[in-house]
Scaffold this motif. Structure first.
Motif, PDB file in Angstrom:
ATOM      1  N   PHE A 274       0.845  -1.179   0.000  1.00 41.32           N
ATOM      2  CA  PHE A 274       0.000   0.000   0.000  1.00 41.32           C
ATOM      3  C   PHE A 274       0.885   1.235   0.000  1.00 41.32           C
ATOM      4  O   PHE A 274       1.046   1.905   1.005  1.00 41.32           O
ATOM      5  N   ARG A 275       1.429   1.530  -1.130  1.00 39.04           N
ATOM      6  CA  ARG A 275       2.326   2.678  -1.273  1.00 39.04           C
ATOM      7  C   ARG A 275       1.549   3.882  -1.797  1.00 39.04           C
ATOM      8  O   ARG A 275       1.706   4.313  -2.921  1.00 39.04           O
ATOM      9  N   THR A 276       0.677   4.376  -0.949  1.00 42.16           N
ATOM     10  CA  THR A 276      -0.130   5.540  -1.302  1.00 42.16           C
ATOM     11  C   THR A 276      -0.437   6.302  -0.016  1.00 42.16           C
ATOM     12  O   THR A 276       0.009   5.907   1.059  1.00 42.16           O
ATOM     13  N   ALA A 277      -1.164   7.369  -0.138  1.00 44.83           N
ATOM     14  CA  ALA A 277      -1.519   8.165   1.035  1.00 44.83           C
ATOM     15  C   ALA A 277      -3.038   8.309   1.099  1.00 44.83           C
ATOM     16  O   ALA A 277      -3.730   8.175   0.093  1.00 44.83           O
TER      17      ALA A 277
ATOM     18  N   VAL B   2      -6.770  11.534   6.660  1.00 42.99           N
ATOM     19  CA  VAL B   2      -7.429  11.137   7.898  1.00 42.99           C
ATOM     20  C   VAL B   2      -7.558  12.378   8.770  1.00 42.99           C
ATOM     21  O   VAL B   2      -6.547  12.975   9.149  1.00 42.99           O
ATOM     22  N   HIS B   3      -8.789  12.768   9.056  1.00 49.34           N
ATOM     23  CA  HIS B   3      -9.060  13.951   9.893  1.00 49.34           C
ATOM     24  C   HIS B   3      -8.354  15.186   9.359  1.00 49.34           C
ATOM     25  O   HIS B   3      -7.784  15.975  10.108  1.00 49.34           O
ATOM     26  N   GLY B   4      -8.339  15.354   8.042  1.00 51.30           N
ATOM     27  CA  GLY B   4      -7.753  16.540   7.433  1.00 51.30           C
ATOM     28  C   GLY B   4      -6.252  16.499   7.264  1.00 51.30           C
ATOM     29  O   GLY B   4      -5.666  17.466   6.786  1.00 51.30           O
ATOM     30  N   HIS B   5      -5.601  15.410   7.641  1.00 57.21           N
ATOM     31  CA  HIS B   5      -4.157  15.297   7.506  1.00 57.21           C
ATOM     32  C   HIS B   5      -3.822  14.134   6.583  1.00 57.21           C
ATOM     33  O   HIS B   5      -4.438  13.076   6.645  1.00 57.21           O
ATOM     34  N   VAL B   6      -2.798  14.328   5.761  1.00 54.80           N
ATOM     35  CA  VAL B   6      -2.354  13.273   4.861  1.00 54.80           C
ATOM     36  C   VAL B   6      -1.470  12.308   5.640  1.00 54.80           C
ATOM     37  O   VAL B   6      -0.562  12.733   6.360  1.00 54.80           O
ATOM     38  N   THR B   7      -1.766  11.006   5.521  1.00 54.35           N
ATOM     39  CA  THR B   7      -0.949  10.005   6.200  1.00 54.35           C
ATOM     40  C   THR B   7      -0.465   8.984   5.174  1.00 54.35           C
ATOM     41  O   THR B   7      -1.194   8.614   4.261  1.00 54.35           O
ATOM     42  N   TYR B   8       0.781   8.559   5.336  1.00 53.82           N
ATOM     43  CA  TYR B   8       1.391   7.570   4.454  1.00 53.82           C
ATOM     44  C   TYR B   8       1.516   6.213   5.140  1.00 53.82           C
ATOM     45  O   TYR B   8       2.139   5.321   4.602  1.00 53.82           O
ATOM     46  N   SER B   9       0.925   6.081   6.308  1.00 54.96           N
ATOM     47  CA  SER B   9       1.018   4.848   7.074  1.00 54.96           C
ATOM     48  C   SER B   9       0.401   3.691   6.294  1.00 54.96           C
ATOM     49  O   SER B   9      -0.786   3.715   5.952  1.00 54.96           O
TER      50      SER B   9
ATOM     51  N   SER C 185      -0.332   0.713   7.301  1.00 57.74           N
ATOM     52  CA  SER C 185      -1.394   0.036   8.048  1.00 57.74           C
ATOM     53  C   SER C 185      -2.698   0.838   8.000  1.00 57.74           C
ATOM     54  O   SER C 185      -3.779   0.258   7.884  1.00 57.74           O
ATOM     55  N   ALA C 186      -2.617   2.159   8.063  1.00 58.41           N
ATOM     56  CA  ALA C 186      -3.822   2.986   7.980  1.00 58.41           C
ATOM     57  C   ALA C 186      -4.448   2.896   6.594  1.00 58.41           C
ATOM     58  O   ALA C 186      -5.672   2.799   6.462  1.00 58.41           O
ATOM     59  N   VAL C 187      -3.609   2.885   5.564  1.00 59.58           N
ATOM     60  CA  VAL C 187      -4.109   2.757   4.196  1.00 59.58           C
ATOM     61  C   VAL C 187      -4.767   1.391   4.007  1.00 59.58           C
ATOM     62  O   VAL C 187      -5.843   1.278   3.411  1.00 59.58           O
ATOM     63  N   ALA C 188      -4.143   0.329   4.529  1.00 56.69           N
ATOM     64  CA  ALA C 188      -4.692  -1.023   4.414  1.00 56.69           C
ATOM     65  C   ALA C 188      -6.037  -1.123   5.127  1.00 56.69           C
ATOM     66  O   ALA C 188      -6.993  -1.693   4.590  1.00 56.69           O
ATOM     67  N   ARG C 189      -6.144  -0.577   6.331  1.00 56.28           N
ATOM     68  CA  ARG C 189      -7.409  -0.605   7.069  1.00 56.28           C
ATOM     69  C   ARG C 189      -8.500   0.140   6.301  1.00 56.28           C
ATOM     70  O   ARG C 189      -9.633  -0.317   6.204  1.00 56.28           O
ATOM     71  N   ASN C 190      -8.141   1.288   5.763  1.00 55.23           N
ATOM     72  CA  ASN C 190      -9.103   2.080   5.000  1.00 55.23           C
ATOM     73  C   ASN C 190      -9.600   1.300   3.780  1.00 55.23           C
ATOM     74  O   ASN C 190     -10.792   1.286   3.490  1.00 55.23           O
ATOM     75  N   TYR C 191      -8.695   0.641   3.078  1.00 59.81           N
ATOM     76  CA  TYR C 191      -9.070  -0.156   1.904  1.00 59.81           C
ATOM     77  C   TYR C 191      -9.933  -1.353   2.291  1.00 59.81           C
ATOM     78  O   TYR C 191     -10.934  -1.640   1.640  1.00 59.81           O
ATOM     79  N   LEU C 192      -9.566  -2.037   3.377  1.00 64.44           N
ATOM     80  CA  LEU C 192     -10.337  -3.197   3.813  1.00 64.44           C
ATOM     81  C   LEU C 192     -11.748  -2.805   4.231  1.00 64.44           C
ATOM     82  O   LEU C 192     -12.697  -3.549   4.018  1.00 64.44           O
ATOM     83  N   ARG C 193     -11.900  -1.632   4.812  1.00 61.08           N
ATOM     84  CA  ARG C 193     -13.228  -1.169   5.214  1.00 61.08           C
ATOM     85  C   ARG C 193     -14.013  -0.581   4.053  1.00 61.08           C
ATOM     86  O   ARG C 193     -15.224  -0.449   4.135  1.00 61.08           O
TER      87      ARG C 193
END
Length: 95
Positions: A1-4, A7-14, A16-24
């Motif tokens: 998951f090499r993307t951004a 989250v809450h108005g801030h860009v995150t490159y995490s 794990s956060a990207v994976a969770r967002n995609y899974l949901r």
């Protein structure tokens, strides 16, 4: 998951956060649409008791199973439309 993602108005490159967002979000649609529809329909035809026989229910279930693929096509169409709008905006800006 090499993307951004935002989250809450801030860009995150995490990752794990990207994976969770995609899974949901789109994972289920992508997973279902990756299964060949012919395989799904063959499974339905092989078990008429689950679908309701050869009566009215068979076509209805087939339509519901095509929905994820239709959603994916609509998603791609939306991206193409957005790309065309962006190109049109650039052309107008150059005038």
């Amino acid at each position: 998951f090499r993307t951004a993602i935002v989250v809450h108005g801030h860009v995150t490159y995490s990752q794990s956060a990207v994976a969770r967002n995609y899974l949901r979000g789109w994972f289920f649609v992508d997973f279902i649409s990756a299964i060949p529809i012919s395989l799904i329909l063959a499974a339905i035809e092989a078990s008429p008791a689950v679908v309701g026989g050869e009566g009215e229910g068979g076509n209805e279930v087939g339509s519901w199973l095509r929905a994820p693929r239709t959603l994916r096509i609509l998603r791609v169409a939306k991206g193409v439309r957005l790309l065309r709008m962006t190109r049109s905006t650039r052309l107008v800006a150059q005038l």
